[in-house]
Design an enzyme around this catalytic site. Structure first.
Site, PDB file in Angstrom:
ATOM      1  N   GLY A  46       2.364 -12.205  -5.064  1.00 59.97           N
ATOM      2  CA  GLY A  46       3.256 -12.715  -4.025  1.00 59.97           C
ATOM      3  C   GLY A  46       2.554 -12.650  -2.682  1.00 59.97           C
ATOM      4  O   GLY A  46       1.563 -11.924  -2.531  1.00 59.97           O
ATOM      5  N   GLN A  51       2.315 -11.851   6.470  1.00 64.45           N
ATOM      6  CA  GLN A  51       1.003 -11.239   6.209  1.00 64.45           C
ATOM      7  C   GLN A  51      -0.169 -12.065   6.721  1.00 64.45           C
ATOM      8  O   GLN A  51      -1.281 -11.552   6.841  1.00 64.45           O
ATOM      9  CB  GLN A  51       0.836 -10.979   4.708  1.00 64.45           C
ATOM     10  N   CYS A  92      -0.063  -3.918  -2.351  1.00 69.65           N
ATOM     11  CA  CYS A  92       0.165  -4.931  -1.321  1.00 69.65           C
ATOM     12  C   CYS A  92      -1.189  -5.415  -0.814  1.00 69.65           C
ATOM     13  O   CYS A  92      -2.083  -4.603  -0.570  1.00 69.65           O
ATOM     14  CB  CYS A  92       0.972  -4.322  -0.172  1.00 69.65           C
ATOM     15  N   LEU A  93      -1.315  -6.717  -0.641  1.00 69.02           N
ATOM     16  CA  LEU A  93      -2.583  -7.262  -0.145  1.00 69.02           C
ATOM     17  C   LEU A  93      -2.849  -6.804   1.289  1.00 69.02           C
ATOM     18  O   LEU A  93      -3.994  -6.848   1.744  1.00 69.02           O
ATOM     19  CB  LEU A  93      -2.574  -8.793  -0.235  1.00 69.02           C
ATOM     20  N   HIS A 134       9.894  -7.052  -2.426  1.00 65.55           N
ATOM     21  CA  HIS A 134       8.711  -6.669  -1.650  1.00 65.55           C
ATOM     22  C   HIS A 134       8.402  -7.741  -0.587  1.00 65.55           C
ATOM     23  O   HIS A 134       8.138  -7.418   0.574  1.00 65.55           O
ATOM     24  CB  HIS A 134       7.544  -6.483  -2.629  1.00 65.55           C
ATOM     25  N   GLU A 135       8.455  -9.006  -0.985  1.00 65.06           N
ATOM     26  CA  GLU A 135       8.147 -10.097  -0.036  1.00 65.06           C
ATOM     27  C   GLU A 135       9.224 -10.230   1.035  1.00 65.06           C
ATOM     28  O   GLU A 135       8.920 -10.468   2.204  1.00 65.06           O
ATOM     29  CB  GLU A 135       7.998 -11.440  -0.770  1.00 65.06           C
ATOM     30  N   HIS A 138       8.672  -7.862   3.762  1.00 65.66           N
ATOM     31  CA  HIS A 138       7.663  -8.310   4.738  1.00 65.66           C
ATOM     32  C   HIS A 138       8.290  -9.190   5.816  1.00 65.66           C
ATOM     33  O   HIS A 138       7.961  -9.066   6.995  1.00 65.66           O
ATOM     34  CB  HIS A 138       6.553  -9.109   4.039  1.00 65.66           C
TER      35      HIS A 138
HETATM   36  O1  GNR Z   1      -0.089  -8.559  -5.485  1.00 62.53           O
HETATM   37  C1  GNR Z   1       0.874  -7.831  -5.320  1.00 62.53           C
HETATM   38  N1  GNR Z   1       1.273  -7.041  -6.336  1.00 62.53           N
HETATM   39  C2  GNR Z   1       2.474  -6.333  -6.339  1.00 62.53           C
HETATM   40  C3  GNR Z   1       2.657  -5.372  -7.304  1.00 62.53           C
HETATM   41  C4  GNR Z   1       3.836  -4.655  -7.365  1.00 62.53           C
HETATM   42  C5  GNR Z   1       4.823  -4.911  -6.439  1.00 62.53           C
HETATM   43  C6  GNR Z   1       4.642  -5.857  -5.449  1.00 62.53           C
HETATM   44  C7  GNR Z   1       3.476  -6.574  -5.403  1.00 62.53           C
HETATM   45  S1  GNR Z   1       3.268  -7.801  -4.185  1.00 62.53           S
HETATM   46  C8  GNR Z   1       1.542  -7.781  -4.002  1.00 62.53           C
HETATM   47  C9  GNR Z   1       1.077  -8.886  -3.075  1.00 62.53           C
HETATM   48  C10 GNR Z   1       1.622  -8.646  -1.690  1.00 62.53           C
HETATM   49  O2  GNR Z   1       1.172  -7.867  -0.911  1.00 62.53           O
HETATM   50  N2  GNR Z   1       2.689  -9.302  -1.359  1.00 62.53           N
HETATM   51  O3  GNR Z   1       3.265  -9.088  -0.180  1.00 62.53           O
HETATM   52 NI    NI Z   2       2.836  -7.037   0.298  1.00 56.00          NI
END
Ligand code: GNR
Ligand code: NI
Length: 168
Positions: A46, A51, A92-93, A134-135, A138
């Site tokens: 995601g 980001q 998270c990236l 999670h997204e 953000h």
């Molecule tokens: O790549 C991602 N893997 C992930 C693994 C578990 C829960 C959430 C994520 S999202 C993350 C990519 C990212 O930072 N999205 O904002």
């Molecule tokens: Ni993230």
């Protein structure tokens, strides 16, 4: 398409609250396709516009193994269908190299706009539910580290500050 630069925690720009998209125009479509390319390049499931320092409510997600099922969410809204919390290891990236357990409601309903400007709703559980929550965090300026203890978050912050040139 283009690969965009991803902000790294504790960059304060990750704390910006995104604004609603008012019109699905070429700019939003280009952003969506750039987000997708950037997400695939980083092997993410995601990515939010936040980001890449664009503060609009645009999210891309692809939880498929084959990386061939992109989901575009514009102005997403969430409704909790099953409040029972499930623990999942999240990464998270914007927090490269760290994986931590987070508890979130297990089942949600997402309502969003697609790239044709049509509203749609989907029910999500498991990894898709985690990824969407999670997204959407953000877009509100929240990061999964906010669910951890201050001590854990500070340790990760110090390590990332050492490793990356983060603008604070
Ligand atoms: O790549 C991602 N893997 C992930 C693994 C578990 C829960 C959430 C994520 S999202 C993350 C990519 C990212 O930072 N999205 O904002
Ligand atoms: Ni993230």
């Amino acid at each position: 398409m283009a690969v965009l630069k991803i902000l790294i925690f504790p960059d304060q720009r990750l704390r910006t609250v995104a604004k609603d998209v008012l019109e699905i125009n070429d700019e939003v479509k280009k952003l969506s396709s750039d987000l997708l390319e950037t997400m695939y390049k980083g092997n993410g499931i995601g990515l939010s516009a936040t980001q890449v320092n664009v503060h609009k409510k645009v999210v891309v997600i692809d939880v498929s193994e084959e990386k061939n099922s992109p989901l575009f969410l514009i102005n997403p809204k969430v409704e909790i269908l099953d409040p029972e919390e499930k623990i999942h290891s999240e990464g998270c990236l914007s927090v490269p190299g760290f994986y931590e357990e987070v508890k979130r409601p297990r089942k949600i309903k997402i309502t969003a706009i697609d790239l044709d400007g049509n509203e749609f709703s989907i029910e999500a559980s498991d990894l898709l539910s985690v990824a969407v929550q999670h997204e959407m965090d953000h877009l509100e300026g929240r990061i999964f580290l906010d669910f951890l203890s201050n001590l854990k978050r500070q340790r990760i912050k110090q390590k990332l500050l050492k490793k990356f040139k983060v603008v604070v």
